[in-house]
Scaffold this active site. Structure first.
Site, PDB file in Angstrom:
ATOM      1  N   HIS B 103       0.854  -1.195   0.000  1.00 21.47           N
ATOM      2  CA  HIS B 103       0.000   0.000   0.000  1.00 21.47           C
ATOM      3  C   HIS B 103       0.890   1.246   0.000  1.00 21.47           C
ATOM      4  O   HIS B 103       1.411   1.625   1.047  1.00 21.47           O
ATOM      5  CB  HIS B 103      -0.892   0.028   1.237  1.00 21.47           C
ATOM      6  CG  HIS B 103      -1.970  -1.010   1.216  1.00 21.47           C
ATOM      7  ND1 HIS B 103      -3.084  -0.883   0.428  1.00 21.47           N
ATOM      8  CD2 HIS B 103      -2.112  -2.187   1.878  1.00 21.47           C
ATOM      9  CE1 HIS B 103      -3.869  -1.945   0.602  1.00 21.47           C
ATOM     10  NE2 HIS B 103      -3.300  -2.753   1.469  1.00 21.47           N
ATOM     11  N   HIS B 113      -0.362  -6.378  -5.613  1.00 25.67           N
ATOM     12  CA  HIS B 113      -0.508  -7.688  -4.986  1.00 25.67           C
ATOM     13  C   HIS B 113       0.194  -8.734  -5.843  1.00 25.67           C
ATOM     14  O   HIS B 113       0.078  -8.723  -7.067  1.00 25.67           O
ATOM     15  CB  HIS B 113      -1.999  -8.038  -4.870  1.00 25.67           C
ATOM     16  CG  HIS B 113      -2.248  -9.483  -4.542  1.00 25.67           C
ATOM     17  ND1 HIS B 113      -2.922 -10.328  -5.390  1.00 25.67           N
ATOM     18  CD2 HIS B 113      -1.892 -10.223  -3.467  1.00 25.67           C
ATOM     19  CE1 HIS B 113      -2.978 -11.528  -4.842  1.00 25.67           C
ATOM     20  NE2 HIS B 113      -2.370 -11.510  -3.682  1.00 25.67           N
ATOM     21  N   HIS B 148       0.289  -4.632 -18.354  1.00 29.55           N
ATOM     22  CA  HIS B 148      -0.205  -5.883 -18.940  1.00 29.55           C
ATOM     23  C   HIS B 148       0.770  -6.432 -19.989  1.00 29.55           C
ATOM     24  O   HIS B 148       0.906  -7.650 -20.132  1.00 29.55           O
ATOM     25  CB  HIS B 148      -1.612  -5.691 -19.522  1.00 29.55           C
ATOM     26  CG  HIS B 148      -2.693  -5.870 -18.491  1.00 29.55           C
ATOM     27  ND1 HIS B 148      -3.251  -7.098 -18.213  1.00 29.55           N
ATOM     28  CD2 HIS B 148      -3.288  -4.988 -17.662  1.00 29.55           C
ATOM     29  CE1 HIS B 148      -4.160  -6.955 -17.256  1.00 29.55           C
ATOM     30  NE2 HIS B 148      -4.212  -5.683 -16.906  1.00 29.55           N
ATOM     31  N   HIS B 178     -20.958  -7.456  -5.471  1.00 28.20           N
ATOM     32  CA  HIS B 178     -21.908  -6.524  -4.843  1.00 28.20           C
ATOM     33  C   HIS B 178     -21.663  -5.077  -5.285  1.00 28.20           C
ATOM     34  O   HIS B 178     -22.508  -4.214  -5.097  1.00 28.20           O
ATOM     35  CB  HIS B 178     -21.865  -6.656  -3.319  1.00 28.20           C
ATOM     36  CG  HIS B 178     -20.520  -6.368  -2.721  1.00 28.20           C
ATOM     37  ND1 HIS B 178     -19.462  -7.242  -2.785  1.00 28.20           N
ATOM     38  CD2 HIS B 178     -20.060  -5.286  -2.055  1.00 28.20           C
ATOM     39  CE1 HIS B 178     -18.416  -6.711  -2.163  1.00 28.20           C
ATOM     40  NE2 HIS B 178     -18.748  -5.533  -1.722  1.00 28.20           N
TER      41      HIS B 178
END
Lengths: 315, 315
Positions: B103, B113, B148, B178
């Site tokens: 972070h 990550h 990428h 969600h």
């Protein structure tokens, strides 16, 4: 704004839903009066499977930094997977309830949670659930005893076994196994109080109504007693850390959050329970002998906050 | 500090574990050099079922506000329930890997990550997993393409289908249903690359080593390119909101977090992935046309950041 009631497949549904709707209004009025600095904003939403909800959210109040009082009455058919996860006897469901989470600004005022709910499953089973629990940032032991005493008083009006059983259930439910900590000082929690098995609809509903109605007076008293207490940056930082535990519980453990998200509930209404600000530090431990360490020592199961009259419990 | 290697039930275990241990050291040295403002603190821990871990955590660096590079090699027998939840073919397991979450302080530097892991199950199955993904607070499209492109280059050295397959897998995995948002701009994710089925141990391990070794140079380049960009309170607030989504993913969705907590991993090591500060507002939406809205528009599946050579993919 949808104001239609559900098509009542049962009179009990309409009865429960109507009370829940009015209860939300009443509770919001009590909280607004106690806060004195803001009002709830209302968002109505429709549920995909059927039914609707009314979210009432407050931000930047005089006492309450963020809080929500959500009503919903929803029905539908959940996936087999969701039904299994949620231990539902049948994928078809009807659910109505009011769910409350209040995050006060001051670290001296506890976070509060209350929920009352009524379920019907497609196989004909019907049950109630609910509870009240608080999460003090700093545990005041006298207040913790007073708080549990209030819940004890509500419970004993209905059944002598309710308080000891539901207090223990709250200890078990509001527990973070990965932290070996309870979320706060607990309270009462109950689920699957089944109509026909645990009492009649009327008996169980009377209890649930009493639990709901007890919350406003109890929590506004805690707001009133603690709102003027002084605090500084140290207490605020401890608050942000404890709020982190609250977020861990709600996101990783809470079944109500899972139920809402899995059944297509409105995300913003479900996640209004998350605290306004949170901090996560690595390996943070309060100093031995500090007030923070004293609070941590209270965050365990089976603290006897109330002396239960044994002859009464044995009834 | 425990420095014993595992008792090697297989030569492959020792090979994987030894590389993971050295890889952790190498990566931490790269990150310390790139940050320039702090060093990792090391905590060794023992795993109840067997094995151990070495957590390396950094806080308050010049670029990195909080980050962890965790090594572990653990084994044991998980509960039947945990095995089912985690889709394990057998409750007995050996697992070794390195897991990284970084972070950065600046909202102009993406959260990163990376994970590489090797598993053996009690029924004899063995597999690799891993991946790299980044979560920009503000998406810089040129950088997203470059990022990428780097992953594509690593993948194509091993198998022409790897990049398209693992890019799509990352899109699916790092997704918050969600919110209907991907966690960030994705990257690559793969699991259960099974020894014997997807390649030999040597072939699959060579790929996983390449993925691991690619991370340091890629991420330190992103640190370098963005660390000096200006930002203010507006960008920091957006960062805290996006970090909230990161916490939602890690606590409510991520299988790695579940695996760690369910199998008695060290909580502080697992939850070092949580952001240092987070905010949750009710119903927060960025203004139309704002940079925040432009970033949200990128947080969806199937963004083609790299033009894949079709004849190559068809191989």
């Amino acid at each position: 704004m949808p104001t239609v009631l559900t098509t009542p497949d049962s009179l009990n549904r309409t009865t429960a839903e109507t009370w829940m709707r009015h209860f939300q209004q009443r509770l919001c009025a009590q909280l607004e009066a106690a806060d004195g600095g803001t009002t709830f904003q209302t968002d109505a939403w429709l549920h995909e499977g059927g039914g609707s909800g009314l979210s009432k959210v407050l931000q930047h109040g005089a006492v309450l930094e963020k809080g929500g009082v959500n009503f919903s009455a929803v029905w539908g058919e959940m996936s087999e997977r969701a039904a299994r996860t949620l231990l539902m006897p049948n994928p078809a469901y009807f659910a109505t309830g009011v769910s409350v989470v209040l995050h006060p600004r001051s670290p001296m005022v506890p976070i509060a949670h209350m929920n009352v709910r009524y379920f019907e499953a497609g196989n004909g089973e019907a049950w109630f659930g609910g509870g009240i629990d608080v999460t003090p940032i700093y545990v005041n032991e006298a207040q913790a005893r007073w708080f549990h005493q209030q819940l004890y008083a509500v419970c004993r009006r209905h059944h002598p076994a309710y308080y000891p059983r539901f207090k223990q259930w709250a200890d078990e439910y509001f527990y973070l196994p990965h932290r070996q900590e309870t979320r706060g000082i607990g309270g009462i929690f109950f689920d699957r109080l089944t109509v026909g098995h645990d009492g009649s609809f009327e008996e169980l509903f009377a209890f649930v109504q009493d639990v709901g109605d007890a919350f406003g007076p109890i929590y506004t008293e805690l707001m009133h007693q603690n709102r003027a207490l002084p605090y500084g940056e140290r207490e605020q930082q401890w608050q942000r850390i404890r709020r982190g535990r609250y977020a861990e519980f709600n996101l990783a453990i809470d079944r109500g959050t899972k139920f809402g998200l899995e059944t297509g509930g409105r995300t913003e209404s479900i996640l209004m329970s998350l605290p306004p600000q949170v901090e996560w530090h690595y390996n943070q431990q309060p100093e031995a002998g500090s007030p923070e360490a004293a609070t941590l020592a209270c965050l365990r199961k089976e603290v006897a906050w109330v002396a239960i009259q044994q002859n009464e419990y044995a009834l």
